[in-house]
Scaffold this motif. Structure first.
Motif, short mmCIF file in Angstrom:
data_model
loop_
_atom_site.label_atom_id
_atom_site.label_comp_id
_atom_site.label_asym_id
_atom_site.label_seq_id
_atom_site.Cartn_x
_atom_site.Cartn_y
_atom_site.Cartn_z
N VAL A 8 0.92 -1.23 0.35
CA VAL A 8 0.64 0.53 -0.02
C VAL A 8 0.87 0.94 -0.21
N VAL A 9 0.69 2.03 -0.34
CA VAL A 9 1.37 3.78 -1.08
C VAL A 9 -0.10 4.59 -0.83
N ARG A 10 0.46 5.79 0.17
CA ARG A 10 -0.57 6.00 1.17
C ARG A 10 0.05 7.31 1.39
N VAL A 11 -0.80 8.42 -0.23
CA VAL A 11 -0.19 9.01 -0.54
C VAL A 11 -0.57 10.59 0.11
N ASN A 12 -0.32 11.89 0.68
CA ASN A 12 -0.74 12.70 0.90
C ASN A 12 -0.85 14.28 0.24
N LEU A 13 -1.92 14.84 -0.13
CA LEU A 13 -1.92 15.82 -0.58
C LEU A 13 -2.78 16.84 0.02
N ASP A 14 -1.51 18.03 0.00
CA ASP A 14 -1.62 19.16 0.56
C ASP A 14 -2.99 19.55 1.39
N VAL A 15 -4.11 19.54 0.09
CA VAL A 15 -5.10 20.34 0.20
C VAL A 15 -6.50 18.85 0.63
N ASP A 16 -5.63 17.78 0.68
CA ASP A 16 -6.57 16.88 1.32
C ASP A 16 -6.52 16.66 3.08
N VAL A 17 -5.26 17.20 3.09
CA VAL A 17 -4.93 17.01 4.75
C VAL A 17 -5.95 18.86 4.80
N ASN A 18 -5.41 20.22 4.59
CA ASN A 18 -5.92 20.88 4.75
C ASN A 18 -7.08 21.06 4.71
N GLY A 19 -7.43 21.13 3.72
CA GLY A 19 -9.01 21.19 3.37
C GLY A 19 -8.66 22.67 2.84
N LYS B 155 -0.60 20.02 -4.10
CA LYS B 155 0.50 19.81 -4.10
C LYS B 155 1.19 18.24 -2.96
N VAL B 156 1.88 17.16 -3.36
CA VAL B 156 2.24 16.40 -2.58
C VAL B 156 2.90 16.14 -1.25
N LEU B 157 2.06 16.30 -0.60
CA LEU B 157 2.90 16.28 1.05
C LEU B 157 3.87 14.87 1.30
N GLY B 158 3.62 14.14 0.99
CA GLY B 158 4.94 12.80 1.06
C GLY B 158 3.98 12.07 1.19
N ASP B 159 4.43 10.22 1.04
CA ASP B 159 4.04 9.46 0.84
C ASP B 159 4.59 8.38 1.51
N GLN B 160 3.76 7.07 1.63
CA GLN B 160 4.26 5.92 2.69
C GLN B 160 4.02 4.45 2.42
#
Length: 768
Positions: free
Chosen positions: A361-372, A594-599
């Motif tokens: 599983v690659v979990r991707v965090n987009l800034d707009v998803d995190v911050n709204g 933007k992509v904040l990071g992935d795991q």
């Protein structure tokens, strides 16, 4: 001990523990037993894209009453190391539990220990007291009080031909249990089997045996998609082609004993009030109704489709449901309808057995998803509409708010991932929020992959319920030999009933709150196809949906939901169908993303998702098996053949070879790598270990050809590792030809025993 009857050779008595001749003496034919029967394929472990198969589960002997009906497992141990015949009994019991076999035995060649799985009693038998096949069968019938109808069904074998594979162990269990329950008069039966484990094949064997035994005579096979019906008829049910037909145009043909039908066709159109095609037959016409994908429409008590089940429900009619995802929700419970499943084979078990593909599983965090996204007071979208005053979160994106750059960022991330991992031709499914979202996502992927789209426009396609061109390509998408389509965007259409064996990437960009839907989506990737390079798959998650992996309900057991509050109306309404939610207002905005990071996470040996490197993964597994250095050294020093122990460690996820390959480590012994990784011991090079052997004076006892041979063997260790030093076959290599071959070389040292003794001493010095 009475061995004369058994025709055992002295070698059997000395080494082999028990001989197959024992079972022949007890009137078991050779065809009634399988020796060293492997019933799993061995779990596939994947770390950093490295694939390793684990050890298969294997029984020493499996004894059958009929080819479809095993009665006993026998675990054999050698007398030298196991003075009691009970030594292997617990192991035999574990195998019997897996295989659902009623009797477990163990023996060391002196006697048999027996465990009755039905009565939970044990006894010890002399070798010549082992029960005959007929004795064990009669005892089984008596203990379970089998009815004449059940015995009649058991006597019917599986369908077999050159073109049909034998059932796997879990399919055999599912088939036998279902046939016996139906033969005994149970009117509601449900099987739970994970996607990719052969539900339709299992259903075919059940139907075949029930018809052959004369227990059932007319079968209605219900599904809600043409593709499910067509695949079942042409593939698994092919051997019964002369007896099956498909209901078309609402017309039923009583001349065929097996009818395949869509619910939609049998109930007719709602606007055609009073016209219900299923009423062409009397309620008692079918005595077996098979409900495919029983978690969907037929589960709802108030659905139009449920009318069919209510109609064909006479006293002699059995309803048999199959699903990968049983559910209990308010107003939609196939568990309440069918009762508890008579057998469950979960995704977790399928992966553990090596029959299903594991996943990372690659979990991707987009800034707009995190911050709204919080619009300013009075701010308007690109069409001049004033935003509602609220904080928009990922649950709103592509439902009530479209952020164009977010769609583009998802497509770019996935496309870059495929480029970086040399997987641009891996078949991929992008799950979107709705049809409109799937359309926009298709365009974004086209723009990111214009070079391959130029080769063939089908490289990226939308396959949704309203897209005729896309649906027309569905068979090509499933075809393992077809390159196109490669990347497919969808909403709900591909969540179930689609068999894309080579699907290697699943992208989650949809708000999925239903465990049933989530399991179905993950099931799109679980099929194995090693021949075409599919041994695992990757899930790229943009919505945090993979949190559901941590839910205990994900293991494959029935989902228990007290009411519908945990599953949104959107999920219930749209599950299994395509809905375009463009009827209500969707704001559109330009907003940088933007992509904040992935795991990246992998499945460990316990089926849990972990975040780790190959080195950390290996270290964790070493310490999981050997908590201390002393415990590892105890096993290492007692191992007659070090390479066999190393091979065993690899099966437990200790991937030393891959670490040495990736790190380009050539001068370390695997022993040193392991103790350094796990216990922080200073490693020695193989050259240093060889020097210690030479300084010990051990080799000084030998001169001439003997010394030359030992020097060559030590060089083999330096270049290739301990395996060459431990194998007598190394003496057959060309560099040893000048010494006359293996036999003559051993005579140089005074015989085989003396040769093996010096090799043992060299190994002791190497690792001292």
């Amino acid at each position: 001990m009475m061995t004369s009857k058994m025709n055992l050779s002295e070698e059997d008595i000395k080494n082999r523990y028990i001989s197959p001749a024992i079972f022949e003496t007890a009137k078991w034919n050779k065809s009634d037993s399988l020796m060293e029967y492997s019933y799993t394929d061995g779990r596939i472990n994947v770390v950093n894209n490295v694939v390793k198969r684990g050890k298969q589960k294997r029984v020493d002997y499996l004894l059958y009453y009929k080819p479809n009906y095993p009665l006993a497992v026998v675990e054999a141990k050698d007398r030298k190391n196991h003075p009691s015949p009970n030594a292997g009994l617990q192991q035999g019991i574990d195998y019997a539990k897996d295989l659902k076999v009623p009797f477990a035995y163990a023996s060391n060649g002196d006697a048999f220990a027996e465990h009755d799985m039905i009565t939970s009693t044990e006894r010890t038998l002399e070798l010549d007291e082992f029960p005959t096949k007929e004795e064990l069968w009669q005892r089984y019938q008596r203990e379970l009080s089998l009815s004449p109808e059940q015995i009649k069904a058991i006597e019917v074998p599986f369908y077999s031909s050159r073109d049909t594979y034998a059932p796997r162990y879990y399919q055999r269990i599912a088939i036998n249990r279902t046939v016996e329950k139906i033969a005994n008069g149970q009117r509601r039966v449900m099987l739970v089997m994970a996607t990719g484990t052969g539900k339709t094949y299992t259903a075919f064997q059940i139907v075949y045996r029930l018809l052959k035994a004369g227990i059932k005579h007319r079968v209605l096979y219900l599904a809600d998609r043409n593709i499910l019906v067509d695949q079942a008829m042409s593939d698994d049910f092919g051997p019964l082609s002369g007896k099956i037909t498909k209901v078309q145009g609402g017309k039923l043909d009583s001349s065929y004993p097996i009818q395949f039908a869509l619910y939609q066709q049998l109930v007719g159109k709602e606007e055609d009030a009073g016209h219900e095609p299923f009423r062409q037959f009397k309620p008692n016409f079918f005595d077996l109704v098979v409900i495919d994908e029983a978690h969907r429409g037929s589960a709802r008590a108030d659905s139009q489709w449920h009318k069919i089940l209510d109609y064909f429900d006479g006293p002699n009619v059995t309803h048999f449901g199959m699903t990968a995802t049983p559910k209990r929700e308010k107003g939609a419970s196939n568990i309440d309808y069918f009762g508890e499943p008579i057998y469950t084979y979960s995704l977790k078990q399928g992966i553990e057995d090596g029959f299903l593909a594991p996943y990372k599983v690659v979990r991707v965090n987009l800034d707009v998803d995190v911050n709204g996204f919080h619009p300013l007071k009075g701010e308007t979208d690109k069409h001049g509409r004033i935003f509602d005053k609220k904080l928009y979160t990922s649950s709103d994106f592509d439902r009530s708010l479209i952020i164009e750059q977010r769609t583009e960022r998802v497509a770019k991330y996935v496309s870059d991932y495929m480029k970086d991992n040399n997987s641009r031709w891996d078949k991929s499914i992008i799950f979107c929020e709705d049809v409109e979202h799937a359309e926009r996502m298709r365009q974004a992927f086209v723009n990111e992959n214009s070079d391959l789209v130029a080769q063939d426009s089908r490289y990226v396609m939308q396959i949704t319920g309203d897209d005729k061109e896309g649906k027309a390509q569905l068979s090509n998408f499933e075809d393992v030999t077809s390159k196109f389509p490669t990347i497919v965007t969808t909403s709900k259409l591909l969540t179930t009933g689609v068999n894309v064996k080579t699907c290697k990437i699943i992208v989650l960009d949809s708000n999925i709150n239903s465990m049933t839907e989530f399991k179905q989506i993950i099931g799109r990737g679980t099929r194995l196809d090693p021949e075409h390079g599919k041994e695992y798959f990757t899930i790229i998650d943009f919505r945090g949906v993979s949190r559901l992996f941590a839910d205990p309900a994900f293991d494959g057991e029935p989902i228990e939901i007290a009411d519908g509050s945990n599953s949104s109306g959107h999920d219930r309404k749209n599950s299994g169908s395509e809905v375009n939610e463009g009827l209500h207002t969707k704001y559109e905005v330009s907003h940088s993303v933007k992509v904040l990071g992935d795991q990246t996470q992998y499945l460990d040996d316990h089926g849990d998702l972990i975040t780790t490197s190959l080195t950390d993964y290996t270290k964790k597994n070493i310490l999981g098996k050997y908590a201390t250095l002393d415990k590892f050294l105890q096993d290492w020093n007692s191992a007659t053949k070090k390479q066999e122990l190393l091979d065993s460690l690899e099966e437990h996820g200790i991937l030393y070879q891959e670490i040495m390959k990736q790190e380009n480590i050539k001068d370390l012994d695997p022993f040193d790598l392991i103790v350094h990784l796990a216990y922080n011991q200073k490693p020695l090079t193989k050259a240093e270990r060889i020097n210690n052997v030479k300084k010990s004076g051990l080799l000084d006892k030998y001169q001439g050809a003997a010394r030359e041979i030992l020097n060559k063997l030590i060089d083999k260790y330096k270049n290739n590792g301990i395996a060459d030093l431990e194998s007598n076959q190394v003496l057959s290599l060309p560099e040893f030809d000048q010494y006359g071959g293996a036999v003559k070389i051993m005579l140089t040292f005074g015989g085989k025993k003396n040769y093996e003794n010096i090799i043992k001493q060299i190994k002791e010095k190497i690792y001292s």
